[in-house]
Enzyme design. Structure first.
Site, PDB file in Angstrom:
ATOM      1  N   GLU A  46      14.496 -15.517  -0.051  1.00 18.17           N
ATOM      2  CA  GLU A  46      14.744 -16.676   1.007  1.00 18.17           C
ATOM      3  C   GLU A  46      13.803 -17.660   0.941  1.00 18.17           C
ATOM      4  O   GLU A  46      14.178 -18.976   1.370  1.00 18.17           O
ATOM      5  CB  GLU A  46      14.858 -16.317   2.578  1.00 18.17           C
ATOM      6  CG  GLU A  46      16.121 -15.345   2.728  1.00 18.17           C
ATOM      7  CD  GLU A  46      15.839 -14.756   4.285  1.00 18.17           C
ATOM      8  OE1 GLU A  46      15.140 -15.358   4.975  1.00 18.17           O
ATOM      9  OE2 GLU A  46      16.351 -13.719   4.432  1.00 18.17           O
TER      10      GLU A  46
ATOM     11  N   ASP B 197       0.733  -1.223   0.007  1.00 21.89           N
ATOM     12  CA  ASP B 197      -0.090   0.143  -0.048  1.00 21.89           C
ATOM     13  C   ASP B 197       0.912   1.041  -0.059  1.00 21.89           C
ATOM     14  O   ASP B 197       1.944   1.302   0.727  1.00 21.89           O
ATOM     15  CB  ASP B 197      -0.876  -0.102   1.277  1.00 21.89           C
ATOM     16  CG  ASP B 197      -1.793   1.076   1.200  1.00 21.89           C
ATOM     17  OD1 ASP B 197      -2.989   1.011   0.456  1.00 21.89           O
ATOM     18  OD2 ASP B 197      -1.697   1.974   2.114  1.00 21.89           O
TER      19      ASP B 197
HETATM   20  C1  NOJ Z   1      -4.393   2.928  -0.826  1.00 19.79           C
HETATM   21  C2  NOJ Z   1      -5.482   1.961  -0.531  1.00 19.79           C
HETATM   22  O1  NOJ Z   1      -5.816   1.556  -1.615  1.00 19.79           O
HETATM   23  C3  NOJ Z   1      -6.682   2.909   0.030  1.00 19.79           C
HETATM   24  O2  NOJ Z   1      -7.848   2.343   0.259  1.00 19.79           O
HETATM   25  C4  NOJ Z   1      -6.346   3.748   1.209  1.00 19.79           C
HETATM   26  O3  NOJ Z   1      -7.205   4.467   1.659  1.00 19.79           O
HETATM   27  C5  NOJ Z   1      -5.029   4.269   1.176  1.00 19.79           C
HETATM   28  N1  NOJ Z   1      -3.910   3.623   0.335  1.00 19.79           N
HETATM   29  C6  NOJ Z   1      -4.148   4.669   2.380  1.00 19.79           C
HETATM   30  O4  NOJ Z   1      -3.759   3.473   3.117  1.00 19.79           O
END
Ligand code: NOJ
Length: 584
Positions: A278, A223
């Site tokens: 790994e 993310d």
């Molecule tokens: C991207 C994620 O896909 C989204 O849903 C989220 O709100 C933001 N990152 C923050 O983590």
């Protein structure tokens, strides 16, 4: 037609052991809270996923990617994580996770989980400790705390905005009750950003990656992979100067932004890569990085995460020229990085493509938040930002039938491309965005932080309809956590199953054929003499033709193995894709 190297010829164990399994995988994104609710509390859960493994197997996907299922107050749909090495009790237990993983693996389906390294939740024990500890303490150093400006520190350290709207800084109350320092949060205030210069953070994420890898997780979706490295040295630039300084035609291109896409972030991924390698087969990773296309290869490199999302198709109108350019460019970028490309039309952050394609061109923003603009500093491509999703926009502009027809055509095109196809739960049912959610039932922080100007992302996160009846159309025994509209019943799984021509059967057929037809990652464009018709060919005699125009088009010779809609006197009608296999 040569099929010697197709996936269909591999045994299940060969497929599971293949270190390259991800290169052309069909990955199905599950938003766990909205997939299937096994215990009837209104929220989807891990046991619900286990119960639906036969559905996933029949659909024919190679992997599932689970959005976060970790303990969370759901301030941002689970992307506010309290504990990275546990399961949210509302969704199950670690034992449920193990059971789910075993069932998926037995069905030949790999598991990708979401890792959220840029920020934790404000309920994470480290953040609680930071708030309870004094300024300058080791506990504060795990996050990004700064003194405020102004006589009494009453002004934020910089004028930057958060992605969800409002300031990026939040002021705290010190343990002695006085107004205190400010902490940085790129997203909601419940999501404080970690300080990645602190070795403890780096160590802890290695521990998390190992924890899930040891539990059998095959890969990770990272993310906000472009957000962790930060340069907050003083003076911090004003937001307007920043845009003027670092802005290329299409985003930040020189790594000079204080928090987006800085080069140092790749030091973190080089370390992660060692850990991934790994394992046997090596663990995979895909970066969610909304970066300029010229910088994507850094994330996708084999020394780094190995693959990166390309959101270009997702940001494009349904348009032949634009699709062709995007596909061509991304295949080049993928080759440069040594990765395979990724393709995606829908996910939990964007307006579903069956809706986007039913709007007048340029009439929709792909995102339910302003994230795309904030991240790249530019408007989503091909869209004028008129903002169909702005509260109060005229919903009658949507042509439901056209949207679905084009979405089916686009998906069939996508499934024929070399590289990984990322599918989002519900697109295989032809679901469109749900707009009928009352303000009082909305959950997305972007809705609240924008004071309702943008309606946010809840409309693509509404629980799936499995049957046409029941309190939540078969999602569970209770009322679903987000309201489902009445029209959902017509899209239920049980209504579409076995029905020739339904969207579900189209996906099943295409995914099955994809396994048989897919060989190496080559694609060749075939000249059609019509700029509105795209035709490409893959090795082994697999031809894909999409008609973006209005006139029916003569298909190439061969057998039509699947089409996104009925042919017209053997010709390919408007807004339709067909796969043709050349006769041997
Ligand atoms: C991207 C994620 O896909 C989204 O849903 C989220 O709100 C933001 N990152 C923050 O983590």
């Amino acid at each position: 037609m040569s099929t010697s190297a197709t996936k269909a010829n591999l045994s299940l164990s060969e497929r599971m052991a293949d270190p390259k399994w991800w290169r052309q995988a069909a990955v199905y994104q599950i938003y766990p809270r909205s997939f299937y609710d096994e215990n009837g509390d209104g929220l989807g859960d891990l046991k619900g996923i286990t119960a639906k493994v036969p559905y996933l197997k029949e659909l024919g996907v190679d992997a599932v990617w689970l959005s976060p299922f970790y303990p969370s107050a759901l301030a941002d749909g689970g992307y506010d994580v309290d504990d990275y090495r546990d399961v949210d009790p509302k969704l199950g237990t670690l034992a449920d996770f193990d059971e789910m993983a075993a069932a998926l693996h037995e069905a030949g389906i790999k598991i990708v989980v979401d890792i959220v390294p840029n920020h934790s939740s404000d309920r994470h024990e480290w953040f609680k400790e930071a708030l309870a500890s004094p300024k300058g303490s080791a506990a504060r150093d795990r996050y990004i705390f700064r003194d405020g400006k102004g006589e009494n520190g009453e002004l934020p350290p910089s004028d930057w905005d958060s992605v969800f709207g409002g300031p990026i800084w939040e002021r705290i109350t010190e343990p002695d009750g006085t107004p205190g320092q400010w902490y940085m949060h790129i997203f909601a205030k419940e999501q404080p950003d970690f300080n990645w210069e602190n070795p403890e953070i780096r160590e802890d994420f290695l521990k998390t990656l190992r924890f899930w890898s040891d539990r059998g997780v095959d890969g990770f979706r990272i993310d906000v992979a472009h957000g962790m490295a930060k340069d907050l040295s003083e003076p911090m630039p004003m937001k307007d100067d920043l845009l003027a300084r670092a802005h290329g035609t299409d985003g930040f291109i020189d790594g000079s932004h204080p928090f987006w896409d800085r080069d140092e972030v790749h030091e973190v991924y080089a370390e992660w890569r060692k850990l991934f390698n790994e394992y046997n087969p090596p663990r995979t990773a895909v970066a969610e990085a909304w970066v300029h296309e010229s910088r994507r290869a850094r994330y996708a490199s084999p020394e780094g995460l190995g693959q990166a999302f390309n959101f270009d198709l997702l940001q494009s109108d349904f348009d032949a020229e634009s699709f062709k350019q995007i596909i061509t460019d991304n295949l080049v970028h993928a080759k440069e990085s040594g990765a395979s490309s990724t393709w995606v039309f829908s996910n939990h952050d964007v307006v579903r493509h069956a809706t986007r394609y039913g709007l007048p061109k340029g009439g929709s923003v792909a995102q339910g938040t302003n994230a795309a603009q904030d991240v790249t500093g530019s408007k989503p491509k091909g869209q004028d930002g008129k903002g169909w999703l702005l509260a109060g926009a005229p919903q009658e502009e949507l042509d439901v039938e056209l949207g679905l027809r084009r979405a089916r055509a686009a998906s069939l095109l996508l499934l024929a491309l070399p590289g990984s196809a990322y599918l989002y739960q519900g697109e295989e049912l032809g679901l469109r965005e749900v707009t009928e959610i009352p303000d009082s039932e909305r959950q997305d922080p972007s809705f609240f932080r924008n004071k309702g100007v943008e309606i946010g992302r809840d409309g693509c996160r509404v629980p799936l309809p499995w049957t046409p009846e029941g309190p939540s159309f078969g999602f569970g025994a209770g009322k679903a956590h987000l309201p489902q509209p009445e029209w959902f019943k017509d899209y239920a799984v049980s209504i579409q199953e076995g029905v020739e021509g339904s969207t579900l059967e189209l996906y099943r057929k295409a995914l099955g054929l994809r396994r048989q037809l897919q060989t190496d990652e080559e694609l060749e464009w075939v000249e059609t003499g019509n700029p509105e018709v795209l035709h490409f060919s893959r090795p082994g005699g697999w031809e894909t033709v999409t008609n973006f125009g209005t006139e029916a088009f003569e298909l190439p010779a061969g057998t039509v193995v699947v089409s996104s809609g009925p042919l017209e006197d053997g010709k390919l009608p408007a807004d339709t894709t067909a796969w043709v296999v050349r006769d041997a």
